[in-house]
Motif scaffolding. Structure first.
Motif, PDB file in Angstrom:
ATOM      1  N   HIS A 180       0.886  -1.087   0.131  1.00 20.32           N
ATOM      2  CA  HIS A 180      -0.042  -0.003   0.035  1.00 20.32           C
ATOM      3  C   HIS A 180       0.935   1.336  -0.138  1.00 20.32           C
ATOM      4  CE1 HIS A 180      -2.897  -3.108   1.376  1.00 20.32           C
ATOM      5  NE2 HIS A 180      -3.755  -2.366   0.702  1.00 20.32           N
ATOM      6  N   LEU A 181       0.424   2.338  -0.587  1.00 14.48           N
ATOM      7  CA  LEU A 181       1.220   3.451  -0.996  1.00 14.48           C
ATOM      8  C   LEU A 181       0.246   4.628  -0.374  1.00 14.48           C
ATOM      9  CD1 LEU A 181       3.589   5.084  -1.801  1.00 14.48           C
ATOM     10  CD2 LEU A 181       2.303   5.102  -4.281  1.00 14.48           C
ATOM     11  N   ALA A 182       0.581   5.517   0.454  1.00 15.33           N
ATOM     12  CA  ALA A 182      -0.045   6.912   0.774  1.00 15.33           C
ATOM     13  C   ALA A 182       0.436   7.818   0.259  1.00 15.33           C
ATOM     14  CB  ALA A 182      -0.049   6.824   2.297  1.00 15.33           C
ATOM     15  N   VAL A 183      -0.461   8.894  -0.582  1.00 19.87           N
ATOM     16  CA  VAL A 183      -0.040   9.787  -1.295  1.00 19.87           C
ATOM     17  C   VAL A 183      -0.786  11.265  -0.800  1.00 19.87           C
ATOM     18  CG1 VAL A 183      -0.023  11.063  -3.592  1.00 19.87           C
ATOM     19  CG2 VAL A 183       0.233   8.688  -3.323  1.00 19.87           C
ATOM     20  N   ALA A 184       0.031  12.192  -0.088  1.00 18.62           N
ATOM     21  CA  ALA A 184      -0.412  13.543   0.348  1.00 18.62           C
ATOM     22  C   ALA A 184      -0.219  14.581  -0.815  1.00 18.62           C
ATOM     23  CB  ALA A 184       0.297  14.008   1.329  1.00 18.62           C
ATOM     24  N   SER A 185      -1.580  15.432  -0.810  1.00 18.34           N
ATOM     25  CA  SER A 185      -1.482  16.441  -1.728  1.00 18.34           C
ATOM     26  C   SER A 185      -1.971  17.715  -1.444  1.00 18.34           C
ATOM     27  CB  SER A 185      -2.334  15.756  -2.954  1.00 18.34           C
ATOM     28  OG  SER A 185      -2.785  16.873  -3.909  1.00 18.34           O
ATOM     29  N   TRP A 186      -1.508  18.850  -2.298  1.00 16.74           N
ATOM     30  CA  TRP A 186      -2.127  20.050  -1.836  1.00 16.74           C
ATOM     31  C   TRP A 186      -3.639  20.073  -2.178  1.00 16.74           C
ATOM     32  CZ3 TRP A 186       0.618  24.823  -0.956  1.00 16.74           C
ATOM     33  CH2 TRP A 186       1.810  24.684  -0.612  1.00 16.74           C
ATOM     34  N   ASP A 187      -4.066  18.899  -2.988  1.00 16.85           N
ATOM     35  CA  ASP A 187      -5.774  19.182  -2.993  1.00 16.85           C
ATOM     36  C   ASP A 187      -6.410  18.734  -1.572  1.00 16.85           C
ATOM     37  OD1 ASP A 187      -5.519  16.373  -2.534  1.00 16.85           O
ATOM     38  OD2 ASP A 187      -6.287  16.050  -4.621  1.00 16.85           O
ATOM     39  N   GLY A 228      -8.401  20.230   6.080  1.00 19.21           N
ATOM     40  CA  GLY A 228      -8.934  21.562   5.863  1.00 19.21           C
ATOM     41  C   GLY A 228      -8.103  22.442   4.887  1.00 19.21           C
ATOM     42  N   GLY A 229      -6.950  21.912   4.451  1.00 20.69           N
ATOM     43  CA  GLY A 229      -5.924  22.647   3.764  1.00 20.69           C
ATOM     44  C   GLY A 229      -4.748  21.681   3.041  1.00 20.69           C
ATOM     45  N   PRO A 230      -3.936  21.998   2.421  1.00 22.27           N
ATOM     46  CA  PRO A 230      -2.922  21.411   1.605  1.00 22.27           C
ATOM     47  C   PRO A 230      -2.382  20.128   2.928  1.00 22.27           C
ATOM     48  CG  PRO A 230      -2.335  23.587   1.044  1.00 22.27           C
ATOM     49  CD  PRO A 230      -3.580  23.555   2.082  1.00 22.27           C
ATOM     50  N   VAL A 231      -2.250  18.920   2.379  1.00 20.46           N
ATOM     51  CA  VAL A 231      -1.521  17.977   3.297  1.00 20.46           C
ATOM     52  C   VAL A 231       0.023  18.077   2.909  1.00 20.46           C
ATOM     53  CG1 VAL A 231      -1.516  15.598   4.155  1.00 20.46           C
ATOM     54  CG2 VAL A 231      -3.538  16.749   2.827  1.00 20.46           C
ATOM     55  N   LEU A 232       0.855  18.030   3.768  1.00 20.60           N
ATOM     56  CA  LEU A 232       2.426  18.145   3.480  1.00 20.60           C
ATOM     57  C   LEU A 232       3.269  17.165   4.032  1.00 20.60           C
ATOM     58  CD1 LEU A 232       2.566  21.923   4.910  1.00 20.60           C
ATOM     59  CD2 LEU A 232       2.386  21.294   2.953  1.00 20.60           C
ATOM     60  N   SER A 233       2.541  16.170   4.674  1.00 21.09           N
ATOM     61  CA  SER A 233       3.705  14.792   5.106  1.00 21.09           C
ATOM     62  C   SER A 233       2.487  13.920   5.302  1.00 21.09           C
ATOM     63  CB  SER A 233       4.298  15.514   6.324  1.00 21.09           C
ATOM     64  OG  SER A 233       5.156  14.192   6.783  1.00 21.09           O
ATOM     65  N   VAL A 234       3.032  12.558   5.275  1.00 22.09           N
ATOM     66  CA  VAL A 234       2.278  11.207   5.578  1.00 22.09           C
ATOM     67  C   VAL A 234       3.430  10.186   5.915  1.00 22.09           C
ATOM     68  CG1 VAL A 234       2.440  10.612   3.159  1.00 22.09           C
ATOM     69  CG2 VAL A 234       0.580  10.011   4.631  1.00 22.09           C
ATOM     70  N   ASP A 235       2.974   9.409   6.901  1.00 24.69           N
ATOM     71  CA  ASP A 235       3.577   8.334   7.238  1.00 24.69           C
ATOM     72  C   ASP A 235       2.843   7.000   7.482  1.00 24.69           C
ATOM     73  OD1 ASP A 235       6.299   7.194   7.842  1.00 24.69           O
ATOM     74  OD2 ASP A 235       6.069   7.645  10.056  1.00 24.69           O
ATOM     75  N   TRP A 236       3.484   5.731   7.644  1.00 25.99           N
ATOM     76  CA  TRP A 236       2.821   4.705   8.213  1.00 25.99           C
ATOM     77  C   TRP A 236       3.352   4.099   9.524  1.00 25.99           C
ATOM     78  CZ3 TRP A 236      -0.960   1.738   5.530  1.00 25.99           C
ATOM     79  CH2 TRP A 236      -1.211   2.151   4.207  1.00 25.99           C
ATOM     80  N   SER A 237       2.313   3.566  10.305  1.00 30.21           N
ATOM     81  CA  SER A 237       2.776   2.907  11.532  1.00 30.21           C
ATOM     82  C   SER A 237       3.708   1.730  11.208  1.00 30.21           C
ATOM     83  CB  SER A 237       1.597   2.712  12.313  1.00 30.21           C
ATOM     84  OG  SER A 237       0.685   1.733  11.817  1.00 30.21           O
ATOM     85  N   LYS A 238       4.302   1.327  12.235  1.00 31.17           N
ATOM     86  CA  LYS A 238       5.416   0.214  12.109  1.00 31.17           C
ATOM     87  C   LYS A 238       4.561  -1.021  11.573  1.00 31.17           C
ATOM     88  CE  LYS A 238       9.483  -1.883  14.080  1.00 31.17           C
ATOM     89  NZ  LYS A 238      10.305  -1.631  15.550  1.00 31.17           N
ATOM     90  N   ASP A 239       3.390  -1.303  12.262  1.00 31.84           N
ATOM     91  CA  ASP A 239       2.687  -2.473  11.829  1.00 31.84           C
ATOM     92  C   ASP A 239       1.752  -2.406  10.746  1.00 31.84           C
ATOM     93  OD1 ASP A 239       0.515  -1.008  12.984  1.00 31.84           O
ATOM     94  OD2 ASP A 239      -0.083  -2.135  14.419  1.00 31.84           O
ATOM     95  N   GLY A 240       1.642  -1.239   9.984  1.00 32.02           N
ATOM     96  CA  GLY A 240       0.992  -1.002   8.843  1.00 32.02           C
ATOM     97  C   GLY A 240      -0.291  -1.132   8.783  1.00 32.02           C
ATOM     98  N   SER A 241      -0.953  -0.845  10.226  1.00 31.83           N
ATOM     99  CA  SER A 241      -2.349  -0.557  10.169  1.00 31.83           C
ATOM    100  C   SER A 241      -2.694   0.700  10.253  1.00 31.83           C
ATOM    101  CB  SER A 241      -2.526  -1.237  11.643  1.00 31.83           C
ATOM    102  OG  SER A 241      -2.227  -0.701  12.877  1.00 31.83           O
TER     103      SER A 241
END
Length: 360
Positions: A46-53, A76-89
């Motif tokens: 799985h891939l998480a993608v953060a955007s200015w939308d 409520g505004g642009p998303v600037l950063s994203v990360d997964w937990s170690k267990d992937g949940s």
């Protein structure tokens, strides 16, 4: 040591190090605005993608490079950063709306997310971490603080807050190492065994603004990228300072005594080999062996600036976002500018270190 990664001039060497983009596959249904960050789960495809939308999209990647949207978070505004937990949940994301939210995928929730953090200014970076066995989230903001949040009992009050010298521009965590890159070239290094105290502060060895910091896979140091087409390798412990070096990258060959230089926007370490990638505003990415001080592969321009990158859990896929990075202001962000995430299959020796050199 800046010249050790210098431009290869021999045609045989150039051909040997030129990478192939022909098998790269585009992610299905990408975001509708510039892509700020991407992150792979360490436990699933799985891939998480953060955007200015103002959205985070989570895709499932199949073995043939196909992709399908699976979940989404709204801000409520642009998303600037994203990360997964170690267990992937769980997925954590941080926004210019001054909040961070967690989406718990194990619960079956595929939309929304729960707010778990807040700052007085936009949150630039967020990471899951463990502090003495306790699952935590660390957020870094333009309000010149980092804050830790206890995941066991989320509240509106952080478990700890640490003042930075300047706004947080980039942040990364690996094991007990936390590195925070701030404005004015401050870099703060933390041991998560004592998370409320700065272990060491340095000025970036690069003379221009810090764009990205990224931790080694073994947590013994980190890489720094600047807006001026340079990358630095830095070890944490003083007894390894002789191994520190910087080099030029993401710049055009000189013409008429002028050299166009580009921002190094993203640095990603291969999870198994410890080699790393750089990608930037020139629309190229490169794979490097930092121990041998050697470029492994360089790739042709992808047709737009590269704003984010990530390896999947075993390093078989390198994802990169071709998206406007705002390096030339709002006027250059035209409707025709590409906005996509590409999946590059990592084949053969593309990311393998030189055989005679030990892995980092």
């Amino acid at each position: 040591m800046a010249g050790l990664f210098g431009t290869q001039t021999a045609s045989a060497t150039a051909n040997n190090t030129l990478g192939d983009l022909s098998k790269d596959v585009a992610l299905t249904a990408p975001p509708e605005d510039s892509i700020s960050d991407i992150s792979f789960s360490s436990q699933s495809p799985h891939l998480a993608v953060a955007s200015w939308d103002s959205k985070v999209r989570i895709y499932e990647i199949n073995g043939q490079g196909g992709s399908e949207g699976k979940a989404m978070m709204d801000f409520g505004g642009p998303v600037l950063s994203v990360d997964w937990s170690k267990d992937g949940s769980k997925v954590i994301a941080a926004s210019a709306d001054k909040t961070a939210k967690v989406l718990d995928l194990a619960s079956g929730n595929t939309s929304g997310g729960t707010q778990v953090a807040a700052h007085e200014q936009p949150i630039r970076s967020v990471r899951f971490c463990e502090v003495q066995g306790t699952p935590m989230i660390v957020t870094g903001s333009w309000d010149k603080t980092i804050k830790y949040w206890d995941m066991r009992a989320p509240t509106a009050t952080p478990a700890a807050s640490v003042q930075m010298q300047e706004r947080v521009y980039s942040m990364d965590v690996k094991d007990n190492l936390l590195v925070v890159g701030c404005a004015d070239r401050f870099i703060n290094i933390f041991s998560l065994q004592n998370p409320a105290a700065i272990f060491k502060t340095i000025q970036s060895p690069l003379k221009w603004q810090t764009r990205v910091v990224s931790c080694f896979t073994d947590a013994k140091g980190f890489a720094v990228g600047s807006i001026e087409g340079r990358c630095a390798i830095q070890y944490v412990e003083d007894d390894k300072s002789n191994l520190n070096f910087s080099f030029k990258c993401h710049r055009d060959p000189p013409q008429n005594n002028m050299t166009n230089v580009y921002s190094v926007n993203t640095i990603s370490f291969h999870p198994e080999h410890g080699t790393f990638s750089t990608a930037g505003s020139d629309g190229t990415f490169h794979f490097w062996d930092g121990v041998a001080k050697h470029r492994l592969k360089g790739y042709p321009t992808v047709g737009g600036t590269i704003s984010a990158s990530a390896f999947n859990s075993n390093g078989s896929i390198f994802a990169y976002a071709v998206s406007y990075d705002w390096s030339k202001g709002y006027a250059s962000n035209t409707p025709q500018y590409p906005n996509k995430v590409m999946l590059h299959p990592v084949n053969g020796d593309e990311c393998k270190p030189r055989p005679s050199v030990k892995k980092r």
